[in-house]
Design an enzyme around this catalytic site. Sequence first.
Site, mmCIF file in Angstrom:
data_model
loop_
_atom_site.group_PDB
_atom_site.id
_atom_site.type_symbol
_atom_site.label_atom_id
_atom_site.label_comp_id
_atom_site.label_asym_id
_atom_site.label_seq_id
_atom_site.Cartn_x
_atom_site.Cartn_y
_atom_site.Cartn_z
ATOM 1 C CG ASP A 13 -1.881 -1.196 1.199
ATOM 2 O OD1 ASP A 13 -2.257 -1.641 0.089
ATOM 3 O OD2 ASP A 13 -2.212 -1.693 2.284
ATOM 4 C CE LYS A 16 2.340 -2.487 -4.357
ATOM 5 N NZ LYS A 16 2.043 -2.044 -2.989
ATOM 6 C CG ASN A 38 -2.719 -10.769 -2.400
ATOM 7 O OD1 ASN A 38 -2.761 -10.568 -3.611
ATOM 8 N ND2 ASN A 38 -1.653 -11.265 -1.798
ATOM 9 N N GLY A 40 -4.571 -4.300 -3.749
ATOM 10 C CA GLY A 40 -5.554 -3.269 -4.079
ATOM 11 C C GLY A 40 -4.775 -2.037 -4.472
ATOM 12 C CG HIS A 41 -2.039 -2.073 -6.999
ATOM 13 N ND1 HIS A 41 -1.102 -2.577 -7.854
ATOM 14 C CD2 HIS A 41 -1.785 -2.640 -5.791
ATOM 15 C CE1 HIS A 41 -0.319 -3.438 -7.195
ATOM 16 N NE2 HIS A 41 -0.727 -3.490 -5.948
ATOM 17 C CB THR A 42 -5.842 3.626 -5.178
ATOM 18 O OG1 THR A 42 -6.114 2.708 -4.127
ATOM 19 C CG2 THR A 42 -7.007 4.580 -5.348
ATOM 20 C CD GLN A 225 0.794 -8.876 -2.631
ATOM 21 O OE1 GLN A 225 1.438 -9.487 -3.465
ATOM 22 N NE2 GLN A 225 -0.477 -8.619 -2.823
ATOM 23 C CB THR A 300 -7.169 -0.747 -1.493
ATOM 24 O OG1 THR A 300 -6.316 0.323 -1.100
ATOM 25 C CG2 THR A 300 -7.821 -0.404 -2.807
ATOM 26 C CB THR A 301 -7.922 -5.747 -0.618
ATOM 27 O OG1 THR A 301 -7.113 -5.352 -1.723
ATOM 28 C CG2 THR A 301 -8.477 -7.135 -0.894
ATOM 29 C CG LEU A 333 6.480 14.940 1.748
ATOM 30 C CD1 LEU A 333 7.317 14.095 2.709
ATOM 31 C CD2 LEU A 333 7.416 15.704 0.807
ATOM 32 N N GLY A 423 -0.399 14.256 -3.113
ATOM 33 C CA GLY A 423 -1.843 14.085 -3.137
ATOM 34 C C GLY A 423 -2.128 12.864 -3.999
HETATM 35 P P1 GDP Z 1 -0.789 0.310 -3.552
HETATM 36 O O1 GDP Z 1 -1.384 -0.960 -3.071
HETATM 37 O O2 GDP Z 1 0.684 0.372 -3.302
HETATM 38 O O3 GDP Z 1 -1.105 0.626 -4.982
HETATM 39 O O4 GDP Z 1 -1.432 1.461 -2.676
HETATM 40 P P2 GDP Z 1 -3.000 1.634 -2.282
HETATM 41 O O5 GDP Z 1 -3.736 2.103 -3.475
HETATM 42 O O6 GDP Z 1 -3.502 0.407 -1.595
HETATM 43 O O7 GDP Z 1 -2.913 2.724 -1.155
HETATM 44 C C1 GDP Z 1 -2.383 3.988 -1.401
HETATM 45 C C2 GDP Z 1 -3.463 5.039 -1.075
HETATM 46 O O8 GDP Z 1 -2.864 6.307 -0.972
HETATM 47 C C3 GDP Z 1 -4.506 5.175 -2.167
HETATM 48 O O9 GDP Z 1 -5.728 5.535 -1.564
HETATM 49 C C4 GDP Z 1 -3.984 6.319 -3.016
HETATM 50 O O10 GDP Z 1 -5.010 7.030 -3.707
HETATM 51 C C5 GDP Z 1 -3.367 7.181 -1.972
HETATM 52 N N1 GDP Z 1 -2.194 7.967 -2.415
HETATM 53 C C6 GDP Z 1 -1.197 7.587 -3.251
HETATM 54 N N2 GDP Z 1 -0.258 8.561 -3.339
HETATM 55 C C7 GDP Z 1 -0.668 9.559 -2.529
HETATM 56 C C8 GDP Z 1 -0.121 10.814 -2.163
HETATM 57 O O11 GDP Z 1 0.965 11.213 -2.598
HETATM 58 N N3 GDP Z 1 -0.832 11.572 -1.262
HETATM 59 C C9 GDP Z 1 -2.033 11.157 -0.749
HETATM 60 N N4 GDP Z 1 -2.643 11.951 0.139
HETATM 61 N N5 GDP Z 1 -2.572 9.976 -1.074
HETATM 62 C C10 GDP Z 1 -1.902 9.192 -1.943
HETATM 63 P P1 IMO Z 2 -0.904 -4.202 -2.217
HETATM 64 O O1 IMO Z 2 -0.477 -4.749 -3.554
HETATM 65 C C1 IMO Z 2 -0.943 -4.619 2.109
HETATM 66 C C2 IMO Z 2 -0.817 -8.703 3.673
HETATM 67 C C3 IMO Z 2 -2.031 -9.159 4.459
HETATM 68 C C4 IMO Z 2 -1.363 -10.111 5.431
HETATM 69 C C5 IMO Z 2 -0.287 -10.765 4.591
HETATM 70 C C6 IMO Z 2 -0.678 -12.110 3.992
HETATM 71 O O2 IMO Z 2 -2.187 -3.472 -2.264
HETATM 72 O O3 IMO Z 2 0.213 -3.435 -1.597
HETATM 73 P P2 IMO Z 2 -2.263 -12.794 1.976
HETATM 74 O O4 IMO Z 2 -3.710 -12.543 1.756
HETATM 75 O O5 IMO Z 2 -1.384 -12.254 0.912
HETATM 76 O O6 IMO Z 2 -1.954 -14.243 2.269
HETATM 77 O O7 IMO Z 2 -1.931 -12.006 3.350
HETATM 78 O O8 IMO Z 2 -0.014 -9.858 3.534
HETATM 79 N N1 IMO Z 2 -1.085 -8.188 2.320
HETATM 80 C C7 IMO Z 2 -1.076 -6.892 1.995
HETATM 81 N N2 IMO Z 2 -0.922 -5.795 2.759
HETATM 82 N N3 IMO Z 2 -1.087 -4.492 0.782
HETATM 83 C C8 IMO Z 2 -1.216 -5.589 -0.001
HETATM 84 O O9 IMO Z 2 -1.218 -5.522 -1.348
HETATM 85 C C9 IMO Z 2 -1.249 -6.852 0.603
HETATM 86 N N4 IMO Z 2 -1.392 -8.111 0.137
HETATM 87 C C10 IMO Z 2 -1.277 -8.922 1.194
HETATM 88 O O10 IMO Z 2 -2.653 -8.073 5.093
HETATM 89 O O11 IMO Z 2 -0.728 -9.385 6.455
HETATM 90 MG MG MG Z 3 -2.902 -1.629 -1.806
#
Ligand code: GDP
Ligand code: IMO
Ligand code: MG
Length: 436
Positions: A13, A16, A38, A40-42, A225, A300-301, A333, A423
């Site tokens: 999270d 990415k 597993n 969740g990419h936003t 991840q 996200t997931t 940041l 942001g």
């Molecule tokens: P990922 O799994 O690595 O793709 O990340 P996620 O999407 O699960 O979580 C990142 C969250 O932070 C999402 O809600 C994004 O919209 C948000 N986000 C990403 N970059 C920024 C940033 O620079 N500032 C803020 N405030 N939010 C961000």
């Molecule tokens: P993204 O791609 C954050 C965590 C779970 C748990 C561990 C094992 O959005 O960054 P699993 O279901 O993979 O067997 O769970 O890994 N986990 C994540 N945490 N972001 C993720 O994906 C994750 N995918 C798995 O919360 O601790």
């Molecule tokens: Mg995520």
Amino acid sequence: MSAIIVVGAQWGDEGKGRVVDGLAREAQLVARFNGGDNAGHTVVAEGHTLKLHLVPSGILYQTATCLIGAGVVVNPEQLTAEMDELAAIGVDVGPAHLKLSAAAHIILPTHRALDGAREEARGQTALGTTKRGIGPVYADKAARVNPRAGDMINPEQFAEQVADRVRAHNRRLKEQYGLETLSPQQAAARYCEYARRLAPHLVDGSALVGETLAAGRTVLCEGAQGMLLDLDHGTYPYVTSSSVTSGGALTGLGFGPQHVSRVVGVVKAYTTRVGTGPFLTELLDETGEQIREAGNEYGTTTGRPRRCGWLDLVILRYAARINGLDELALTKLDVLSGLERLKVAVAYERDGERVQPSVAKYFPAEFGVEALAEWKPVYEELPGWAEDITGVRARADLPAAAQEYVARIEELVDAPVTFIGVGPEREQAIRMTNDQ
Ligand code: GDP
Ligand code: IMO
Ligand code: MG
């Protein structure tokens, strides 16, 4: 011409999805290489907020083909639902734009049931998985008994394979966990439908990557991840079941290391973790709460509140070493604005012993999480800033304290920050050129 690899450098999270979206403009192929739904990419762009679990984060670009690679495990129910959602807002998810490697493995409903059952049975020592069947499907893959996406070419035969696996899983659900079983016939019928729908998307994924590279084009490899969830090098057993690191891009997509031109580590400006397991810089106080609210740190997931803490540079140095990070993309940041003082962990300490920044890029996880728990972080304090930075587009325009924070990260990780997220929106970023 080259492969750019994007990996998470913490516990997932990190942002990415938005970083891949930002780089996808330069790519002809965007390919997910590990994990399943597993993840969740936003992506927040073009008036949409996409929550992608399987579809690569380059999907908004018509100029890039998207590939779900061999290293990914695919729940066809999730994939088809995601395709429907994207199609409903006008995004092209047709077979010419979205492709699925024939070597990717398929998640069955009983993988999910087994994941849940195992977590339940672990009680206090539950891993906090996403219950998406990830552990069980990768176990079946390693045991060489799981159906693959390529089997969907023949939907009827695929349905039989599915029914066989569901029967085998049912025995475990019943005998080991005393649970209800799932109907093999119903699963087979549903999966037969998914196969009919997904078959046109099937490709030889590694051949597509190879052709793209040979044609002098760019492949953007999207990791799921984060480094510390890596099966081999993370905080085992509190990890996921796939190869999260840059090495996982090579095995998950099937190309050689000579093609890699950049490895980008995505780093959140602080640290979060979902699920259980060690987290040395975790904040269980008001500051942690403040960061969670300001950063909207809810999964996200799964929607679970994410555990929040200070930035840990010991982790980042480790991530830089294992992944060979060339550069850092620093996200969120803006979330730190308003905190008077900031702390970053620069070393760990145990009985007077210290993991020093100068002593290799060491992270004490190989001997297990019990050993890791003996260490305490050593913090350095840095001044905070009060200004709203969401409108800043040049590094030099950041408040002095924010510039200092970024510079300290670069110094201690020994890698340049080439992107700063201020942001969630595509435009809310500072992109550095090489001469900056
Ligand atoms: P990922 O799994 O690595 O793709 O990340 P996620 O999407 O699960 O979580 C990142 C969250 O932070 C999402 O809600 C994004 O919209 C948000 N986000 C990403 N970059 C920024 C940033 O620079 N500032 C803020 N405030 N939010 C961000
Ligand atoms: P993204 O791609 C954050 C965590 C779970 C748990 C561990 C094992 O959005 O960054 P699993 O279901 O993979 O067997 O769970 O890994 N986990 C994540 N945490 N972001 C993720 O994906 C994750 N995918 C798995 O919360 O601790
Ligand atoms: Mg995520």
